[in-house]
Design a protein around this motif. Structure first.
Motif, mmCIF file in Angstrom:
data_model
loop_
_atom_site.group_PDB
_atom_site.id
_atom_site.type_symbol
_atom_site.label_atom_id
_atom_site.label_comp_id
_atom_site.label_asym_id
_atom_site.label_seq_id
_atom_site.Cartn_x
_atom_site.Cartn_y
_atom_site.Cartn_z
ATOM 1 N N VAL A 115 -10.182 -6.166 14.449
ATOM 2 C CA VAL A 115 -10.761 -5.649 13.205
ATOM 3 C C VAL A 115 -10.079 -4.347 12.806
ATOM 4 N N GLY A 116 -9.942 -3.424 13.769
ATOM 5 C CA GLY A 116 -9.306 -2.136 13.468
ATOM 6 C C GLY A 116 -7.880 -2.300 12.985
ATOM 7 N N GLY A 117 -7.081 -3.049 13.738
ATOM 8 C CA GLY A 117 -5.685 -3.239 13.359
ATOM 9 C C GLY A 117 -5.537 -4.010 12.065
ATOM 10 N N GLY A 118 -6.352 -5.059 11.902
ATOM 11 C CA GLY A 118 -6.261 -5.879 10.696
ATOM 12 C C GLY A 118 -6.645 -5.121 9.441
ATOM 13 N N VAL A 119 -7.725 -4.339 9.530
ATOM 14 C CA VAL A 119 -8.175 -3.592 8.347
ATOM 15 C C VAL A 119 -7.184 -2.492 7.988
ATOM 16 N N VAL A 120 -6.649 -1.803 9.000
ATOM 17 C CA VAL A 120 -5.657 -0.753 8.723
ATOM 18 C C VAL A 120 -4.417 -1.363 8.065
ATOM 19 N N GLN A 121 -3.958 -2.507 8.569
ATOM 20 C CA GLN A 121 -2.821 -3.180 7.943
ATOM 21 C C GLN A 121 -3.164 -3.608 6.511
ATOM 22 N N ALA A 122 -4.388 -4.063 6.329
ATOM 23 C CA ALA A 122 -4.793 -4.504 4.999
ATOM 24 C C ALA A 122 -4.814 -3.335 4.012
ATOM 25 N N ILE A 123 -5.235 -2.174 4.471
ATOM 26 C CA ILE A 123 -5.218 -0.981 3.609
ATOM 27 C C ILE A 123 -3.781 -0.678 3.175
ATOM 28 N N ALA A 124 -2.868 -0.796 4.138
ATOM 29 C CA ALA A 124 -1.453 -0.562 3.822
ATOM 30 C C ALA A 124 -0.954 -1.576 2.796
ATOM 31 N N LYS A 125 -1.405 -2.819 2.918
ATOM 32 C CA LYS A 125 -0.987 -3.851 1.963
ATOM 33 C C LYS A 125 -1.550 -3.583 0.571
ATOM 34 N N MET A 160 -1.989 -0.670 -0.627
ATOM 35 C CA MET A 160 -1.239 0.469 -1.163
ATOM 36 C C MET A 160 0.209 0.114 -1.482
ATOM 37 N N GLY A 161 0.822 -0.715 -0.628
ATOM 38 C CA GLY A 161 2.260 -0.940 -0.766
ATOM 39 C C GLY A 161 2.677 -2.360 -1.065
ATOM 40 N N GLY A 162 1.697 -3.248 -1.335
ATOM 41 C CA GLY A 162 2.030 -4.643 -1.621
ATOM 42 C C GLY A 162 1.786 -5.521 -0.414
ATOM 43 N N TYR A 163 1.414 -6.786 -0.684
ATOM 44 C CA TYR A 163 1.014 -7.663 0.413
ATOM 45 C C TYR A 163 2.176 -8.005 1.349
ATOM 46 N N ASP A 164 3.424 -7.876 0.875
ATOM 47 C CA ASP A 164 4.580 -8.203 1.718
ATOM 48 C C ASP A 164 5.216 -6.964 2.331
ATOM 49 N N ILE A 165 4.434 -5.890 2.460
ATOM 50 C CA ILE A 165 4.984 -4.625 2.980
ATOM 51 C C ILE A 165 5.584 -4.806 4.372
ATOM 52 N N GLY A 166 5.032 -5.745 5.155
ATOM 53 C CA GLY A 166 5.542 -5.977 6.504
ATOM 54 C C GLY A 166 6.978 -6.465 6.538
ATOM 55 N N ASN A 167 7.460 -6.996 5.417
ATOM 56 C CA ASN A 167 8.842 -7.483 5.351
ATOM 57 C C ASN A 167 9.840 -6.388 4.989
ATOM 58 N N HIS A 168 9.345 -5.173 4.754
ATOM 59 C CA HIS A 168 10.227 -4.078 4.307
ATOM 60 C C HIS A 168 10.070 -2.846 5.188
ATOM 61 N N MET A 169 10.031 -3.066 6.505
ATOM 62 C CA MET A 169 9.776 -1.962 7.430
ATOM 63 C C MET A 169 11.041 -1.446 8.107
ATOM 64 N N ALA A 170 12.203 -1.790 7.568
ATOM 65 C CA ALA A 170 13.455 -1.288 8.162
ATOM 66 C C ALA A 170 13.484 0.230 8.133
ATOM 67 N N GLU A 171 12.902 0.805 7.088
ATOM 68 C CA GLU A 171 12.834 2.265 6.972
ATOM 69 C C GLU A 171 11.402 2.655 6.610
ATOM 70 N N VAL A 172 10.774 3.471 7.461
ATOM 71 C CA VAL A 172 9.393 3.899 7.212
ATOM 72 C C VAL A 172 9.444 5.143 6.336
ATOM 73 N N ASP A 173 9.401 4.935 5.009
ATOM 74 C CA ASP A 173 9.642 6.027 4.077
ATOM 75 C C ASP A 173 8.493 6.234 3.079
ATOM 76 N N SER A 174 7.312 5.743 3.403
ATOM 77 C CA SER A 174 6.168 5.952 2.508
ATOM 78 C C SER A 174 4.888 5.972 3.328
ATOM 79 N N LEU A 175 3.829 6.533 2.736
ATOM 80 C CA LEU A 175 2.538 6.601 3.423
ATOM 81 C C LEU A 175 2.021 5.198 3.748
ATOM 82 N N ALA A 176 2.206 4.267 2.821
ATOM 83 C CA ALA A 176 1.746 2.895 3.044
ATOM 84 C C ALA A 176 2.430 2.284 4.267
ATOM 85 N N LYS A 177 3.724 2.550 4.429
ATOM 86 C CA LYS A 177 4.452 2.002 5.578
ATOM 87 C C LYS A 177 4.005 2.654 6.883
ATOM 88 N N VAL A 178 3.681 3.937 6.831
ATOM 89 C CA VAL A 178 3.172 4.611 8.032
ATOM 90 C C VAL A 178 1.839 3.990 8.444
#
Length: 363
Positions: free
Chosen positions: A34-44, A46-64
């Protein structure tokens, strides 16, 4: 606080012992998912549902935030392994169990590998505890000897014996899930939805939840939406039925109780349906399972994803398609409500409304 006297109590069967240990491990694992899923969902969000596909560079709050969530999710398999081992063998099982969970991640054996690793560690620790050692070694057995040797033995067994068939099974399951055609997807979702709404927190419900949560831990998020959306239909559906059936079919106590089901539905708590299930089991089960099955099937064929395994309305914004989730929720609830309002027998003319009547079984 007085100690519980265990002397003379009946020993659990191995099947019960194992089942209870697995359920304990799952209860500890769920908050991690629940904790990990909800935190990831918050990031999605903020940064789009496919944010996990663009993690080569952690350059935004959503990616962090996504990185934090995905790091937490990395502990899901070690959590199930560690706490199943803990439930079976107490504290000496925790460290080797966590190690087997980490190994399961490395071997890509996922949730099943963690579960098998935790059980293996549990039985090994129980075996080591039975070994008689000199008194001088008693103190270091649980903190050094058991963790070291159990980790080594269990790790080698996982790598050379159990890991290969589990890898094969997980690969076959992955291929099966990704290659399902539309009809098969609907059937799988319908089975999940029907099981979730069968006994509202009972063993059938828990079996379906275990399957869906395990898939969620391994990255398959669609069955999770089928599970949660179907589960949310039952309480709301029964509330709708009491409104449609009115005083002719439902007592004042039942209609008052049904008001709380609306709130319980929004937070994905099904247990409020149990008094209705106890009173009229066949009709309630048939109505809830029908609405749940249709909802679960639609979630699957729509590829509706839920990163969170619990949370109800609070995690709806984090779904891949929030409006679709709400639509299926209301659709399933309406089907359940209309069906139960139709199937429910009218109250006897001499019926006296009381709490005892509410919780007793119809003749």
């Amino acid at each position: 606080m007085a100690k519980i006297e265990r002397k003379g109590t009946k020993k659990k069967s191995q099947a019960t012992f194992l089942k209870d240990s697995i359920m304990t491990g799952i209860s500890y694992m769920i908050p991690v998912i629940v904790g990990g899923g909800v935190v990831q969902a918050i990031a999605k969000m903020m940064g789009g549902y496919d944010i996990g596909n663009h993690m080569a560079e952690v350059d935004s709050l959503a990616k962090v935030i996504f990185l934090v969530g995905s790091s937490i999710m990395g502990f899901v398999v070690p959590a199930i392994a560690g706490f199943v081992a803990y439930a079976m063998a107490d504290k000496p099982g925790i460290a080797p169990g966590l190690a087997m969970g980490a190994l399961a991640n490395s071997m890509n054996t996922g949730f099943v590998g963690g579960l098998v690793g935790g059980i293996l560690v549990g039985y090994l620790v129980i075996g080591f505890k039975k070994i008689k050692v000199p008194k001088a070694l008693d103190g270091i057995m649980p903190i050094m000897i058991i963790p070291v040797f159990v980790t080594l033995i269990a790790g080698l067994l996982m790598w050379y014996v159990f890991g290969i068939p589990i890898q094969w099974f997980m690969g076959a399951l992955t291929n099966m899930l990704t290659s399902l055609n539309t009809g098969s997807k609907f059937l799988l979702g319908a089975v999940i939805g029907a099981m979730i709404t069968a006994d509202h927190g009972g063993p059938i419900n828990k079996t379906a939840a275990l399957f869906s949560n395990g898939l969620n831990a391994d990255g398959f998020l669609i069955p999770t939406s089928a599970k949660m959306c179907a589960g949310m239909t039952a309480p709301l559906g029964i509330a709708i039925a009491t409104f449609l059936g009115g005083k002719k079919k439902f007592s004042d106590g039942e209609r008052e109780q049904a008001k709380s089901l609306i709130l319980l539905s929004t937070v994905y708590v099904q247990e409020g349906v149990i008094p209705f299930l106890m009173k009229d089991p066949i009709r309630v089960m048939a109505s809830c399972m029908t609405g749940g099955a249709i909802t679960g099937g639609l979630c699957m064929i729509s590829a509706l994803e839920s990163p969170a395994v619990h949370g109800g309305m609070f995690v709806i914004p984090m779904m891949s398609n929030p409006l679709m989730f709400v639509g299926y929720w209301f659709l399933g609830a309406t089907i359940t409500g209309v069906l139960y309002a139709f199937l429910r027998k009218p109250l006897p003319e001499d019926y006296e409304d009381s709490e005892d009547n509410f919780i007793s079984t119809l003749g």
